[in-house]
Design a protein around this motif. Structure first.
Motif, short mmCIF file in Angstrom:
data_model
loop_
_atom_site.label_atom_id
_atom_site.label_comp_id
_atom_site.label_asym_id
_atom_site.label_seq_id
_atom_site.Cartn_x
_atom_site.Cartn_y
_atom_site.Cartn_z
N LYS A 13 0.80 -1.23 0.00
CA LYS A 13 0.00 0.00 0.00
C LYS A 13 0.83 1.27 0.00
CE LYS A 13 -4.08 -1.86 2.36
NZ LYS A 13 -5.01 -1.68 3.50
N GLY A 14 2.11 1.16 0.32
CA GLY A 14 2.95 2.35 0.42
C GLY A 14 3.09 2.83 1.86
N HIS A 15 4.07 3.70 2.09
CA HIS A 15 4.33 4.20 3.43
C HIS A 15 3.32 5.28 3.83
CE1 HIS A 15 8.07 2.01 3.75
NE2 HIS A 15 8.47 2.50 2.60
N VAL A 16 3.23 5.52 5.14
CA VAL A 16 2.38 6.59 5.68
C VAL A 16 3.26 7.47 6.55
CG1 VAL A 16 0.36 7.17 7.06
CG2 VAL A 16 0.37 5.05 5.72
N THR A 17 3.46 8.73 6.13
CA THR A 17 4.35 9.64 6.86
C THR A 17 3.56 10.84 7.39
OG1 THR A 17 4.94 10.70 4.76
CG2 THR A 17 6.39 8.96 5.58
N TYR A 18 4.12 11.46 8.44
CA TYR A 18 3.45 12.58 9.10
C TYR A 18 4.50 13.47 9.73
CZ TYR A 18 0.02 14.99 12.08
OH TYR A 18 -0.77 15.92 12.69
N ALA A 19 4.32 14.77 9.58
CA ALA A 19 5.25 15.74 10.14
C ALA A 19 4.62 16.42 11.35
CB ALA A 19 5.63 16.79 9.10
N CYS A 41 8.15 6.30 8.41
CA CYS A 41 6.82 5.74 8.19
C CYS A 41 6.17 5.40 9.53
CB CYS A 41 6.92 4.49 7.31
SG CYS A 41 5.34 3.65 7.07
N LEU A 42 4.91 5.78 9.68
CA LEU A 42 4.19 5.51 10.92
C LEU A 42 3.80 4.03 11.06
CD1 LEU A 42 1.79 8.58 11.16
CD2 LEU A 42 4.13 8.33 11.99
N ARG A 43 3.94 3.28 9.97
CA ARG A 43 3.58 1.86 10.04
C ARG A 43 4.81 0.98 10.25
NH1 ARG A 43 1.34 1.25 5.31
NH2 ARG A 43 -0.83 1.52 5.92
N CYS A 44 5.78 1.06 9.36
CA CYS A 44 6.92 0.13 9.43
C CYS A 44 8.14 0.74 10.12
CB CYS A 44 7.30 -0.35 8.04
SG CYS A 44 8.02 0.93 6.98
N GLY A 45 8.18 2.07 10.28
CA GLY A 45 9.31 2.70 10.96
C GLY A 45 10.48 3.04 10.06
N ASP A 46 10.44 2.63 8.80
CA ASP A 46 11.51 2.98 7.86
C ASP A 46 11.34 4.42 7.38
OD1 ASP A 46 12.49 0.42 8.09
OD2 ASP A 46 11.52 -0.31 6.26
N PHE A 47 12.44 5.00 6.88
CA PHE A 47 12.37 6.35 6.33
C PHE A 47 12.01 6.28 4.86
CE2 PHE A 47 14.71 7.29 10.17
CZ PHE A 47 14.24 8.56 10.52
N ALA A 48 11.08 7.15 4.45
CA ALA A 48 10.62 7.19 3.06
C ALA A 48 10.90 8.56 2.48
CB ALA A 48 9.12 6.88 3.00
N SER A 55 0.58 16.79 8.26
CA SER A 55 1.33 17.49 9.29
C SER A 55 0.35 18.08 10.30
CB SER A 55 2.19 18.61 8.67
OG SER A 55 1.35 19.56 8.03
N GLY A 56 0.88 18.42 11.47
CA GLY A 56 0.05 18.98 12.52
C GLY A 56 0.51 18.51 13.88
N ALA A 241 0.00 0.65 19.58
CA ALA A 241 0.59 -0.03 18.44
C ALA A 241 0.75 0.88 17.24
CB ALA A 241 -0.28 -1.23 18.03
N SER A 242 0.35 2.15 17.36
CA SER A 242 0.46 3.04 16.22
C SER A 242 1.44 4.17 16.48
CB SER A 242 -0.93 3.58 15.84
OG SER A 242 -1.50 4.26 16.95
N PHE A 243 0.96 5.40 16.52
CA PHE A 243 1.89 6.53 16.56
C PHE A 243 2.63 6.66 17.89
CE2 PHE A 243 2.92 11.13 16.69
CZ PHE A 243 3.75 11.14 15.58
N ILE A 244 1.97 6.32 19.00
CA ILE A 244 2.64 6.42 20.30
C ILE A 244 3.87 5.51 20.32
CG2 ILE A 244 2.41 5.95 22.77
CD1 ILE A 244 -0.44 6.82 22.64
N GLU A 245 3.75 4.34 19.71
CA GLU A 245 4.90 3.43 19.68
C GLU A 245 6.06 4.05 18.91
OE1 GLU A 245 5.93 -1.07 18.09
OE2 GLU A 245 3.87 -0.55 18.60
#
Length: 256
Positions: A13-19, A41-48, A55-56, A241-245
């Protein structure tokens, strides 16, 4: 072999990133490369590479399923597909019963004519069609009233509708669908057990086993009816299991 559900999903599905707006956290989740900036990436932790998808404030970051939550979602969708397939077959069965109810006499004549054709062939192999359990069962259906067959068709349609509603809800990971699946599936378990006492078959055993496992899995994994902390613990698990992790792994605690 352990499945990396996070990277598997990102590859599909592709990475999900957030600033995030918080400066320290933003710096930890951002990296400069020779090809430009990259975001974790907020899912796998790798940099994309590329601009972030959003953002927010950190508290407004998307709740991206990952880890165990993502694995549970995969299992729910498998159950959703099983419910959808079953629902389609039940709809077909209901249509067949309805069609049969409107042409009972012609179907009976067609059956009797073909039975006369095959009777000598089966007699050659020492098989008495007139006393066959299968033939007896078919003949009994010819004696059912039209109104009875219509009720059977209607009941099958209602059952199919429940299965299809379950399928849609489970695919979308709706909590009401999990409750509906547990209640509806558990309600039919006594009937499935009774059918096994009448006649045992591998299909019936497999269906019963799958339904029991589905009920137990959804009950425990989704913490329904207050089990294992109930809805509060379920929501806490989703967030952890999501952003807090990601925040914890980045070493920056953020108050929400």
């Amino acid at each position: 072999m352990k499945i990396d559900w996070d990277r598997r999903t990102c590859a599909r599905k592709g990475h999900v990133t957030y600033a995030p707006q918080e400066t320290e956290l933003r710096n930890r989740l951002r990296a400069e490369t020779g090809l430009g900036e990259a975001w974790r990436c907020l899912r796998c932790g790798d940099f994309a590479l590329g601009d972030p998808h959003g953002s927010g404030p950190a508290g407004d970051a998307p709740l991206v399923p990952r880890g165990k939550v993502l694995r549970d979602l995969f299992i729910l969708r498998f159950l959703a597909l099983e419910r959808a397939v079953r629902g389609v077959f039940i709809v077909l069965a209901a249509a067949a019963v309805w069609k049969f109810s409107n042409s009972q006499d012609s179907v009976r004549r067609f059956f009797d004519q073909n039975l006369d054709v095959f009777r000598p062939v089966f007699r050659h192999f020492h098989y008495d069609l007139d006393h066959s359990p299968v033939v007896d069962t078919i003949r009994k259906t010819f004696g059912y009233k039209h109104s009875t067959l219509v009720l059977v068709a209607a009941a099958l349609l209602v059952y199919a509708l429940i299965e299809l509603v379950e399928a849609v809800g489970l695919w979308r990971a709706k909590r009401w669908a999990e409750y509906l699946t547990v209640v509806a599936t558990a309600a039919f378990l006594p009937l499935e057990i009774y059918e096994l006492t009448e006649k045992v078959s591998w299909l019936k055993i497999g269906t019963l086993s799958l339904n029991i496992l589905a009920v137990l899995y959804i009950l425990l994994a989704k913490r329904l009816f207050g089990l294992r902390g109930g809805h509060t613990a379920f929501e806490a698990e989703r967030h952890s299991a999501s952003f807090i992790e990601v925040e914890v792994s980045a070493g920056v605690p953020v108050t929400q």
